[in-house]
Enzyme design. Structure first.
Site, PDB file in Angstrom:
ATOM      1  N   ALA A  32      -7.182  -4.307   2.522  1.00 19.58           N
ATOM      2  CA  ALA A  32      -8.446  -3.719   2.992  1.00 19.58           C
ATOM      3  C   ALA A  32      -8.571  -2.316   2.387  1.00 19.58           C
ATOM      4  O   ALA A  32      -8.763  -1.317   3.094  1.00 19.58           O
ATOM      5  CB  ALA A  32      -8.518  -3.683   4.522  1.00 19.58           C
ATOM      6  N   LEU A  33      -8.426  -2.281   1.081  1.00 17.69           N
ATOM      7  CA  LEU A  33      -8.284  -1.003   0.374  1.00 17.69           C
ATOM      8  C   LEU A  33      -9.570  -0.187   0.390  1.00 17.69           C
ATOM      9  O   LEU A  33     -10.672  -0.718   0.335  1.00 17.69           O
ATOM     10  CB  LEU A  33      -7.865  -1.271  -1.076  1.00 17.69           C
ATOM     11  N   HIS A  37      -6.581   4.706  -0.391  1.00 22.07           N
ATOM     12  CA  HIS A  37      -5.529   3.965  -1.105  1.00 22.07           C
ATOM     13  C   HIS A  37      -5.637   4.208  -2.609  1.00 22.07           C
ATOM     14  O   HIS A  37      -4.636   4.368  -3.298  1.00 22.07           O
ATOM     15  CB  HIS A  37      -5.681   2.447  -0.879  1.00 22.07           C
ATOM     16  N   LYS A 149      -2.326  10.803   6.155  1.00 24.29           N
ATOM     17  CA  LYS A 149      -2.993  10.482   7.421  1.00 24.29           C
ATOM     18  C   LYS A 149      -1.947   9.943   8.397  1.00 24.29           C
ATOM     19  O   LYS A 149      -1.962  10.260   9.566  1.00 24.29           O
ATOM     20  CB  LYS A 149      -4.111   9.448   7.214  1.00 24.29           C
TER      21      LYS A 149
END
Ligand code: PAF
Length: 282
Positions: A32-33, A37, A149
């Site tokens: 789910a880039l 990323h 993050k």
């Protein structure tokens, strides 16, 4: 870009690259880039001769079954993004490939995993250490890239790499944000339209708290962030801790560290978001 599904095949390809004297960089992901990323992939491509990205939604790190089931999966889009970012190998193993039998290893990272995410997501970091150690064993990279993050995750991976004596350089990369400040996350796609409008308040409040912090105590800043966000009906702060960025221990006074970091987890509706900010207290 070559898409590889087995560890054996990955090792074969990479041993040839290494024989040719090529350095290998590695970006582990759960797919789910997003551009966050891709910023890791860009750094990896720039630093190394060969860039390997893995996509594997690791069941052992999910302490919430529903979170695992609803974790976004966008394989085709991911492949397109990785190809245009210059990734050389995509390692996309099956669950059986990574866990032919249950992984019973229990890691001990002491205080690092007793707080924040570790406290609120029991077993999460053990699962992260299990899969990242397996992925490191498969790719044997020179360098591995992680986003800041997941501030606590980076500390745990560094500790694991040290414990296992792995000759891998761990590189932490800055958080990428949307124009409104929201930290990029695969989970953001699960926000409703209304939640999407509210979620940037997390980053905005953290940022404002760095101005608010001037002349204020750690306790005041903690209350400021927590109260501001909890005032929004759609938000529920799970924790906000100001910690020493090296040990991750909570601080009571700014003088206790040269590296104070505020780490937060907030439910925005059903979606759990994390973020963090560094304070520069003079
Ligand atoms: O940060 C993530 O996406 C995951 O925790 C990681 C490092 C890929 C391990 O599954």
């Amino acid at each position: 870009m070559k898409i590889v599904n087995s560890i054996k095949e990955l090792k074969n390809f990479l041993s040839k690259e290494k024989e040719n004297g090529f350095s290998v960089g590695f970006v582990p992901t759960m797919g789910a880039l997003h551009q966050g990323h891709i910023s890791l992939v860009n750094r990896c491509v720039g630093d190394n001769h060969v860039c390997v990205v893995s996509i594997f939604v690791n069941p052992t790190q999910f302490n919430d079954k529903k979170d695992l089931e609803t974790y976004p999966r966008t394989p085709e889009k991911d492949i397109t993004l990785l190809e245009s970012a210059g990734c050389n190998y995509l390692f996309a193993p099956s669950e059986h490939e990574m866990y032919p039998e249950p992984d019973t290893r229990v890691f001990d990272f002491g205080q690092l995993t007793e707080v924040m995410e570790g406290e609120h997501r029991p077993g999460h970091f053990n699962g992260v250490a299990q899969i990242v150690s397996k992925l490191f064993a498969a790719a044997e990279p020179d360098r591995a890239y992680f986003g800041e993050k997941d501030f606590q995750q980076v500390a745990v991976i560094r500790a694991m790499t040290k414990q296992l004596h792995l000759p891998i350089q761990i590189i932490a990369c800055p958080i990428l944000r949307e124009a409104d400040g929201l930290a990029m996350s695969s989970r953001n796609v699960r926000l409703t339209k209304e939640q999407c409008q509210k979620a940037p308040l997390i980053a905005q409040t953290l940022k404002e708290s760095t101005n608010f912090a001037v002349g204020k105590s750690v306790k005041d800043v903690t209350a400021y962030v927590t109260d501001t966000l909890n005032k929004e009906p759609v938000m529920r702060v799970e924790y906000f801790d100001i910690v020493d960025g090296y040990t991750l221990l909570s601080i009571n006074d700014w003088s206790e560290t040269t590296y104070p970091v505020g780490c937060i987890a907030v439910f925005c509706g059903e979606v759990r978001l994390i973020d963090n900010i560094t304070y520069e207290i003079k």
